[in-house]
Design an enzyme around this catalytic site. Sequence first.
Site, mmCIF file in Angstrom:
data_model
loop_
_atom_site.group_PDB
_atom_site.id
_atom_site.type_symbol
_atom_site.label_atom_id
_atom_site.label_comp_id
_atom_site.label_asym_id
_atom_site.label_seq_id
_atom_site.Cartn_x
_atom_site.Cartn_y
_atom_site.Cartn_z
ATOM 1 N N GLU A 16 0.818 -1.209 0.000
ATOM 2 C CA GLU A 16 0.000 0.000 0.000
ATOM 3 C C GLU A 16 0.858 1.268 0.000
ATOM 4 O O GLU A 16 0.411 2.326 -0.456
ATOM 5 C CB GLU A 16 -0.926 -0.018 1.218
ATOM 6 C CG GLU A 16 -1.951 -1.139 1.150
ATOM 7 C CD GLU A 16 -2.676 -1.390 2.455
ATOM 8 O OE1 GLU A 16 -3.849 -1.806 2.402
ATOM 9 O OE2 GLU A 16 -2.075 -1.172 3.533
ATOM 10 N N GLY A 84 -11.996 -4.803 2.190
ATOM 11 C CA GLY A 84 -12.910 -5.805 1.657
ATOM 12 C C GLY A 84 -14.268 -5.175 1.402
ATOM 13 O O GLY A 84 -14.802 -4.468 2.254
ATOM 14 N N MET A 176 -8.736 -3.349 8.643
ATOM 15 C CA MET A 176 -8.223 -3.725 9.966
ATOM 16 C C MET A 176 -7.538 -2.569 10.681
ATOM 17 O O MET A 176 -6.835 -2.797 11.671
ATOM 18 C CB MET A 176 -7.266 -4.916 9.831
ATOM 19 C CG MET A 176 -7.929 -6.177 9.317
ATOM 20 S SD MET A 176 -6.787 -7.583 9.124
ATOM 21 C CE MET A 176 -6.384 -7.947 10.842
ATOM 22 N N GLU A 177 -7.742 -1.332 10.183
ATOM 23 C CA GLU A 177 -7.018 -0.207 10.779
ATOM 24 C C GLU A 177 -7.824 1.083 10.945
ATOM 25 O O GLU A 177 -7.620 1.817 11.919
ATOM 26 C CB GLU A 177 -5.773 0.142 9.921
ATOM 27 C CG GLU A 177 -4.699 -0.896 9.871
ATOM 28 C CD GLU A 177 -4.926 -1.979 8.812
ATOM 29 O OE1 GLU A 177 -4.398 -3.096 8.985
ATOM 30 O OE2 GLU A 177 -5.648 -1.673 7.826
ATOM 31 N N ASP A 200 -11.109 -7.069 -2.533
ATOM 32 C CA ASP A 200 -11.763 -8.375 -2.511
ATOM 33 C C ASP A 200 -13.174 -8.197 -1.996
ATOM 34 O O ASP A 200 -13.515 -7.163 -1.422
ATOM 35 C CB ASP A 200 -10.992 -9.350 -1.611
ATOM 36 C CG ASP A 200 -10.938 -8.867 -0.172
ATOM 37 O OD1 ASP A 200 -11.783 -9.309 0.622
ATOM 38 O OD2 ASP A 200 -10.064 -8.037 0.149
#
Length: 231
Positions: A16, A84, A176-177, A200
């Site tokens: 990233e 996602g 997740m952040e 995804d």
Amino acid sequence: MSAGSVAVVLVAMEEEAAPFLERAGEVSEPVVIGRAEHRGIVVDGRTHVLVRTGIGMVNAADAAAGAIARYGREVHLVSAGSAGGLARGVQVGDVVVSDSLVNVGADARAFGYALGQVPGMPVAYDGDAELRQALLGAAGDLTVREGSIGSGERFVTAELAEELRRDFPHLLAVDMESAAIAQVAHNHGVRFVSVRAVSDLCAPDGTEFLTHIDGAAERSARVVLGALAAL
């Protein structure tokens, strides 16, 4: 962007960070604070800070707090990278700009809090309005959606995705952040927004993510740098 403010772009992974580094005319030597790696980057004549946080909520929060301590409360925090896709109609390649963020792992309903609400914190964290508008205006030919992003410590595959769609039907995407960074920004009164490209659609395993992570990182970076150039 106000005079003297610094844009701090936070990404979790090397993949990233790569498109930001590739576009930079100048890149400083890294400074490591905790586990986070800080670099100054100059893109189109403007200087920004790129922070690779590491994956997960605690790493992201730690990196955000370190950035605020180092650069001051006038910083603008931007969480960039992949996510996602969760909502119906969201496709791989879409870019989601957060109008709100929620911690999907928080559950204190036994004490009267909403699902996703950390005790003592808001139900959700608002993305900064000015930053959102700049990001939406930097879309170009990309599909950019404005909406809610959820974050938690578990990588979301198909089974968990069904649970999240039931419990948080308003979420467009999950990572997740971002919500952890949003909470730190809220605590310090710092402007924040998340801009995540869909890598995804919460498939049964991580194969789809691995296939599309580079493309997602590229799209997110394109929107972020376009917005920062316009501010």
